[in-house]
Design an enzyme around this catalytic site. Structure first.
Site, short mmCIF file in Angstrom:
data_model
loop_
_atom_site.label_atom_id
_atom_site.label_comp_id
_atom_site.label_asym_id
_atom_site.label_seq_id
_atom_site.Cartn_x
_atom_site.Cartn_y
_atom_site.Cartn_z
N LEU A 15 46.75 -101.80 -22.69
CA LEU A 15 47.85 -101.43 -23.58
C LEU A 15 48.84 -100.54 -22.82
O LEU A 15 49.44 -99.65 -23.41
CB LEU A 15 47.33 -100.68 -24.81
CG LEU A 15 46.77 -101.52 -25.97
CD1 LEU A 15 46.44 -100.63 -27.17
CD2 LEU A 15 47.77 -102.60 -26.41
N CYS A 52 47.30 -115.33 -11.78
CA CYS A 52 46.49 -115.84 -12.90
C CYS A 52 47.20 -115.80 -14.25
O CYS A 52 47.53 -116.85 -14.80
CB CYS A 52 45.18 -115.07 -12.97
SG CYS A 52 44.27 -115.15 -11.43
C1 UGA Z 1 43.15 -111.39 -14.40
C2 UGA Z 1 42.07 -111.09 -15.43
O1 UGA Z 1 42.10 -109.71 -15.80
C3 UGA Z 1 40.68 -111.42 -14.87
O2 UGA Z 1 39.68 -111.21 -15.84
C4 UGA Z 1 40.67 -112.89 -14.42
O3 UGA Z 1 39.43 -113.25 -13.83
C5 UGA Z 1 41.78 -113.10 -13.39
O4 UGA Z 1 43.04 -112.75 -13.97
C6 UGA Z 1 41.76 -114.55 -13.01
O5 UGA Z 1 42.09 -115.39 -13.86
O6 UGA Z 1 41.32 -114.86 -11.91
P1 UGA Z 1 44.08 -110.10 -12.24
O7 UGA Z 1 45.09 -111.19 -12.12
O8 UGA Z 1 43.36 -109.63 -11.02
O9 UGA Z 1 42.94 -110.51 -13.29
O10 UGA Z 1 44.86 -108.85 -12.83
P2 UGA Z 1 44.79 -107.93 -14.13
O11 UGA Z 1 44.03 -106.71 -13.85
O12 UGA Z 1 44.43 -108.73 -15.32
O13 UGA Z 1 46.34 -107.53 -14.25
C7 UGA Z 1 47.33 -108.54 -14.48
C8 UGA Z 1 48.69 -107.95 -14.59
O14 UGA Z 1 48.81 -107.25 -15.83
C9 UGA Z 1 49.08 -106.94 -13.50
O15 UGA Z 1 50.39 -107.24 -13.08
C10 UGA Z 1 49.02 -105.61 -14.22
O16 UGA Z 1 49.91 -104.68 -13.67
C11 UGA Z 1 49.44 -106.00 -15.62
N1 UGA Z 1 48.98 -105.06 -16.67
C12 UGA Z 1 47.66 -104.87 -16.90
C13 UGA Z 1 49.92 -104.39 -17.45
O17 UGA Z 1 51.14 -104.56 -17.27
N2 UGA Z 1 49.49 -103.54 -18.43
C14 UGA Z 1 48.18 -103.33 -18.67
O18 UGA Z 1 47.85 -102.54 -19.59
C15 UGA Z 1 47.23 -104.00 -17.87
#
Ligand code: UGA
Length: 433
Positions: free
Chosen positions: A250, A260
């Site tokens: 959030l 992804c």
């Molecule tokens: C994501 C999923 O979280 C994993 O569970 C999944 O296995 C993976 O994709 C995949 O499909 O292989 P990932 O791409 O490593 O993992 O990154 P996340 O930690 O999910 O973050 C994604 C994006 O969301 C980032 O750019 C991050 O900065 C952003 N984010 C995350 C936000 O803007 N706000 C948040 O509160 C959380």
């Protein structure tokens, strides 16, 4: 067990190393000779905390080998397919070229009783199609779909200690083989869901769609907060105390990127449309739109803060990767913001602890420096777009002394506005008064 992992990118290289760490005998296969050479020399071709350590232990022990020749997978009892499924060029669906090619290349090498395990994120229906092909071309082998939920930056831990295991299988035998592969996690009490192929495929994309929706929800709230003078960070804290909602994912800001979430929600929408149920997930288009709008909001805030024009203004962009603890710049909102500001005539200088090499390969027109100090020097505006630890820890007083004009856009809402303002900064976050 004897295991092959086909595709040694972020997913496959970590999976192969982790399987060897668990005591299995593993061969990693990839068509990219340079990548294989680096991995064989225990040098990961990308940045992932903890990977260098398990990769060198595994290669030194002899339990992990790498090859460009798929015939070297022939001995394995279990074959993981871990190749990429990028967005189709010019379209929204997933490009299955690499999955299909890996699968076809493997067929002639499958031993009696071998299990092919799909890990790649695929449109629902792919596993059933591949199982039918297997029944025809290599009936001695069988198929399972076993999605992966690792996060970049935590990939090693997520693989060694997953929070759940999902097996999409057509037989108890296949599930029993996977139990042997994941014995350590199962003995540690990791929850396991055994299901059919379609459900296993959908678990993966629906998990990512839910996470993307959660982020876009809070970003939508941040737009409302901007218009009404409310504080989205306090709002997230308050609704996050409700255990049904939860505070994680959030964090409002410049939005989600990476290899992804963005492509998975698009591929999910495209697949639902093919199945004639496009309306069910039509909201994911809105999730995507909200997300892309965040990048524009950061740029608009930047231009406004610069007095209406970015032309010839020196802008320090802190962060180019899609998130911290990664060198991945695929669909990175941070890099996108840097490129667009440059397009508006700003003198952009971008910095990042790990991502510069990948960013430069995609956008050589930008100026980069590995030194935060150098990036800040003489800046008319600082834009923080990836929340690396060192940027969160910047001291507002010392930082003010480096820049020409103390103005900052906190594109991740991670700085303390009061402390920065007290040090003389014009501070702006997203959805923070
Ligand atoms: C994501 C999923 O979280 C994993 O569970 C999944 O296995 C993976 O994709 C995949 O499909 O292989 P990932 O791409 O490593 O993992 O990154 P996340 O930690 O999910 O973050 C994604 C994006 O969301 C980032 O750019 C991050 O900065 C952003 N984010 C995350 C936000 O803007 N706000 C948040 O509160 C959380």
């Amino acid at each position: 067990m004897r295991i092959s992992v086909i595709g040694c990118g972020y997913l496959g290289a970590v999976h192969a190393s982790a399987m060897a760490e668990l005591g299995h005998d593993v061969v990693g296969i990839d068509v990219d000779a340079r990548k294989i050479e680096q991995l064989a020399a225990a040098r990961p071709p990308f940045f992932e905390p903890g990977l260098p350590e398990i990769l060198s232990t595994a290669t030194e022990s002899g339990r992990l080998r790498f090859s460009t020749d798929i015939a070297d997978a022939a001995d394995a009892e279990v074959h993981f397919i871990a190749v990429g499924t990028p967005q189709t060029p010019g379209g929204h669906s997933a490009d299955l070229t690499y999955v299909n090619a890996a699968f076809e290349a493997l067929l002639p090498h499958l031993a009696d009783g071998a299990l092919v395990v799909g890990k790649s994120t695929v449109p629902v229906g792919t596993a059933a199609r591949l199982a039918a092909r297997l029944a025809e071309a290599a009936p001695q082998a069988s198929l399972a779909w076993n999605p992966e939920f690792l996060r970049e930056g935590f990939a090693v831990k997520d693989t060694l200690e997953p929070d759940r295991l999902v097996y999409g299988v057509a037989s108890d035998d296949a599930a029993a083989i996977l139990d042997q592969v994941y014995r350590a996690a199962i003995e540690a009490g990791t929850p396991k869901v055994v299901t059919d192929y379609a459900t296993a495929e959908l678990v993966k994309v629906s998990a990512n769609a839910f996470l993307a929706t959660k982020i876009s929800f809070i970003n939508a709230m941040s737009e409302i907060a901007d218009a009404s003078g409310a504080d989205v960070t306090a709002l997230a804290d308050a609704i996050g105390h409700d255990a049904r909602i939860g505070r994680r994912f959030l964090n409002a800001g410049v939005g989600f990127g990476g290899g992804c979430l963005p492509k998975d929600i698009r591929a999910f929408t495209a697949r639902a449309e093919e199945l004639g149920v496009g309306e069910s997930v039509a909201f994911l288009k809105e999730v995507d739109q909200i997300n892309l709008r965040q990048r524009q909001r950061v740029i608009d805030h930047a231009v406004q803060t610069l007095g209406g024009s970015a032309y010839r203004q020196r802008v320090a962009v802190l962060g180019v990767t899609f998130k911290p603890d990664s060198d991945d710049v695929r669909d990175s909102p941070a890099l996108d913001v840097a490129v667009q500001l440059k397009g508006l005539g700003a003198d952009v200088i971008a910095t990042d602890p790990e991502g510069i090499e990948n960013a430069r390969a995609r956008h050589p027109q930008l100026d980069y420096t590995s030194s935060t100090d150098e990036a800040l020097h003489g800046a008319d505006l600082v834009v923080l777009v990836t929340e690396w630890r060192e940027y969160r820890a910047l001291d507002p007083v010392a930082t003010a002394a480096r820049v020409a004009n103390p103005r900052i856009i906190d594109g991740r809402n991670v700085l303390d506005p009061a402390a920065w303002r007290a040090a003389g900064w014009e501070y702006r976050g997203l959805g923070r008064p």
